[in-house]
Structures are given as structure tokens and as C-alpha cells.
Design an enzyme around this catalytic site. Structure first.
Site, PDB file in Angstrom:
ATOM      1  N   ASP A 160      72.695  34.284 -18.721  1.00 39.51           N
ATOM      2  CA  ASP A 160      72.634  35.590 -19.388  1.00 39.51           C
ATOM      3  C   ASP A 160      73.827  36.468 -19.019  1.00 39.51           C
ATOM      4  O   ASP A 160      74.255  36.500 -17.857  1.00 39.51           O
ATOM      5  CB  ASP A 160      71.351  36.301 -18.938  1.00 39.51           C
ATOM      6  CG  ASP A 160      70.785  37.254 -19.966  1.00 39.51           C
ATOM      7  OD1 ASP A 160      71.582  37.890 -20.689  1.00 39.51           O
ATOM      8  OD2 ASP A 160      69.554  37.377 -20.029  1.00 39.51           O
ATOM      9  N   HIS A 208      71.721  34.884 -23.285  1.00 33.44           N
ATOM     10  CA  HIS A 208      71.232  36.213 -23.645  1.00 33.44           C
ATOM     11  C   HIS A 208      70.203  36.198 -24.774  1.00 33.44           C
ATOM     12  O   HIS A 208      69.590  37.218 -25.062  1.00 33.44           O
ATOM     13  CB  HIS A 208      72.424  37.104 -24.037  1.00 33.44           C
ATOM     14  CG  HIS A 208      72.096  38.551 -24.140  1.00 33.44           C
ATOM     15  ND1 HIS A 208      71.573  39.276 -23.091  1.00 33.44           N
ATOM     16  CD2 HIS A 208      72.198  39.425 -25.187  1.00 33.44           C
ATOM     17  CE1 HIS A 208      71.391  40.529 -23.469  1.00 33.44           C
ATOM     18  NE2 HIS A 208      71.741  40.647 -24.732  1.00 33.44           N
ATOM     19  N   SER A 256      67.400  43.065 -25.126  1.00 31.09           N
ATOM     20  CA  SER A 256      68.707  43.660 -24.847  1.00 31.09           C
ATOM     21  C   SER A 256      68.622  45.188 -24.968  1.00 31.09           C
ATOM     22  O   SER A 256      67.824  45.819 -24.282  1.00 31.09           O
ATOM     23  CB  SER A 256      69.757  43.044 -25.783  1.00 31.09           C
ATOM     24  OG  SER A 256      71.055  43.374 -25.381  1.00 31.09           O
TER      25      SER A 256
END
Length: 306
Positions: free
Chosen positions: A259, A286, A118
Site C-alpha cells: 500500500d 492500495h 482512501s
């Protein structure tokens, strides 16, 4: 769980008006001959706990790995005073300098691999775009190419898939700034369970990082903003799109089927990076390293040892 080889703190001068340190933990021998992995957590403002499943790279595949908490949260120095009119303290360069400082301290600046998740992937991609001589490989998991693209995809691709009442609650409360409203909390919880972490129940490591974030959201609020669908912090215009072509090491992109960093947000990375592979993990969102742990580790290990 494996026993760390080394746990420590490294001093870092960030002109904060007080001494600051970055906490880190090493598993394995950094001088073993195998290129060590440095794991970069997300947020911004989260902690290393939720990416601890990457420890399987060491316990199963004998790849040395370094975890660290970025300054501002977890076991590193907290700076809650750097908020409000001092939020500009939190820059991308601050975190790039912190990473470089850690690499030098550990003596691995001439031979290392980055695995970023991320925001950690955003940070890793910027670092890689500067073509440091010691970087050998790069893994960008659930990483956006641009926060503006990320916000656009959330609003146009993901939000409309939520129930109407959840959509209304999110739009109404983010516009009004009433982020403590119960209907907003319920709507964002539904979004998180769909697009952030689909594991049920949420793993302990994920809850640990959430707990740290709830205790001190200084970095998160300053860089991203307090809302989920409105990016208002110092990173709101962040993008690697213009520099991604400068990444000159073999790169693996990993996404989840559900995601919140959608394909449209990842695709610019895939198009721009010269030596790149992209894999989407079915059934994951995610945090595929939590949701499909074995598959995630298998993908990363195969890439690193090929």
C-alpha cells in the site's frame, strides 16, 4: 452485475451559484432490518466506479449498499469553475455536509455503516469522530491518518525503492512543475502499478474512475494538488490524529502489503481508536478490493455480521 433497486439525485445547497446534485445508487432494501452500508470513494475527486466490487456485500451477503459520486465528479454536479483562486470552495466540511444530506434523504441517518476507501476513509473517519448517533460500524480501507505523514512516507519509504531513473524523474519534474513530461508519466505509472493497483491488467472499474478523473480533475487538483508526491492543495494539512480517539464505534482498518498508505501512516489510527481491528492483505497494494476481491469482501462481511 446486480440491478440497482434505486438510482437518483438529491439536491444539495453548496452556495455554488447554481443548483447542485449528488448522484446515488442503492442495491437492496434499506428498510430490510440489516444495517445498510454507504460506500465512500477516494480521490479526492474520483468516482464510485472503482469501488463497485463492494457490491459483493449485497449479492453474496445480502447487505444493502449505497454508492454515490461526491460532488465535483462522476454523475454528480461538476464545478470546474471552482478552481484556481476559487479552489478554497472545496473544504472537508462540504463533503461532510454532502454525506449528511444523503443520509437524511435516504432516511437511514439513524442506522448505517460507512465503508470508506482512501480519501473516502478520511472523510468517514472525520464523520465518525463527531459521534453521529446512527453510525453503527466503520471500515477504513487504505486510509491515512494524516496527509503530511502520507507524503513523508511516500518520499522516505516508497520513492527510494523505485529505480534511480524513476526517482530522478519524479523529483525533477515535480520541482519544475513539468508533470506532462514523458519520463514523469512513465515513473508515476511504475509507482501506480507497484503501490496503487497491482492487478494486471487494471480492472475496468478502476479505468472508469481514472477516465472520469482525467476528464475533470478540478477536485483533485484543488484539494490534493496535481502532483503525486507533493501535496499542495487545500487538504495538505489534513489530519485525524487529534480526533481519532473520539471514534466510538467498532472499526476495521484494512491495508495492502504494498500500500502507498504505509503502516507508519495507518498506525496512529490503530493506536487511537478504542474498538479497532487492523488487517493487512498479502499481495495487495492500495486497492485490495480489486486485487484480492474475495479476501477483502470476506473480511468486511465477517466484521459487519459478527
Amino acid at each position: 452485475m446486480a440491478t440497482p433497486t434505486l438510482t437518483g439525485n438529491v439536491d444539495i445547497d453548496v452556495q455554488a451559484g447554481k443548483s447542485c446534485q449528488t448522484w446515488y445508487q442503492v442495491y437492496g432494501d434499506l428498510k430490510s432490518g440489516l444495517t445498510p452500508v454507504v460506500a465512500l470513494h477516494g480521490g479526492p475527486g474520483s468516482t464510485h466506479h472503482y469501488i463497485l466490487p463492494l457490491l459483493d456485500l449485497f449479492t453474496i451477503h445480502s447487505i444493502p449498499i449505497v454508492f454515490y459520486d461526491q460532488i465535483g465528479n462522476g454523475n454528480s454536479t461538476h464545478l470546474p469553475e471552482k478552481s484556481g483562486d476559487q479552489a478554497s470552495f472545496w473544504t472537508e466540511q462540504l463533503f461532510l455536509d454532502e454525506l449528511d444530506n444523503l443520509l437524511r434523504h435516504l432516511g437511514i441517518q439513524d442506522n448505517y455503516t460507512l465503508v470508506g476507501q482512501s480519501w473516502g476513509g478520511m472523510l468517514a473517519s472525520r464523520h465518525a469522530s463527531k459521534q453521529p448517533k446512527g453510525l453503527k460500524q466503520l471500515v477504513l480501507a487504505n486510509t491515512p491518518s494524516s496527509l503530511q505523514l502520507f507524503a513523508k512516507a511516500a518520499a522516505e519509504e516508497l520513492l527510494p525503492n523505485l529505480p534511480t531513473e524513476a526517482q530522478d524523474a519524479i523529483r525533477k519534474n515535480e520541482a519544475a512543475g513539468t508533470l506532462d513530461a514523458e519520463d514523469y508519466k512513465a515513473a508515476t505509472a511504475l509507482f501506480y502499478k507497484t503501490h496503487m493497483c497491482r492487478a494486471d491488467p487494471w480492472p475496468m472499474e478502476f479505468l472508469q474512475s481514472l477516465g472520469w478523473l482525467m476528464k475533470d480533475a478540478t477536485v483533485r487538483h484543488a484539494t490534493y494538488g496535481p502532483a503525486e508526491f507533493t501535496v499542495s492543495g487545500t487538504f495538505k494539512d489534513w489530519s485525524i490524529e487529534d480526533d481519532a480517539h473520539k471514534i466510538n464505534v467498532p472499526t476495521l482498518l484494512i491495508s495492502g502489503e504494498y500500500d502507498n498508505v504505509t503502516d507508519n501512516v495507518v498506525r496512529p489510527l490503530f493506536k487511537a481508536i478504542p474498538k479497532v481491528k487492523w488487517y493487512t492483505i498479502p499481495g495487495a497494494s492500495h486497492t485490495p478490493h480489486l486485487e484480492r476481491r474475495e479476501k477483502f469482501i470476506e473480511l468486511v462481511a465477517e466484521f459487519l455480521t459478527a
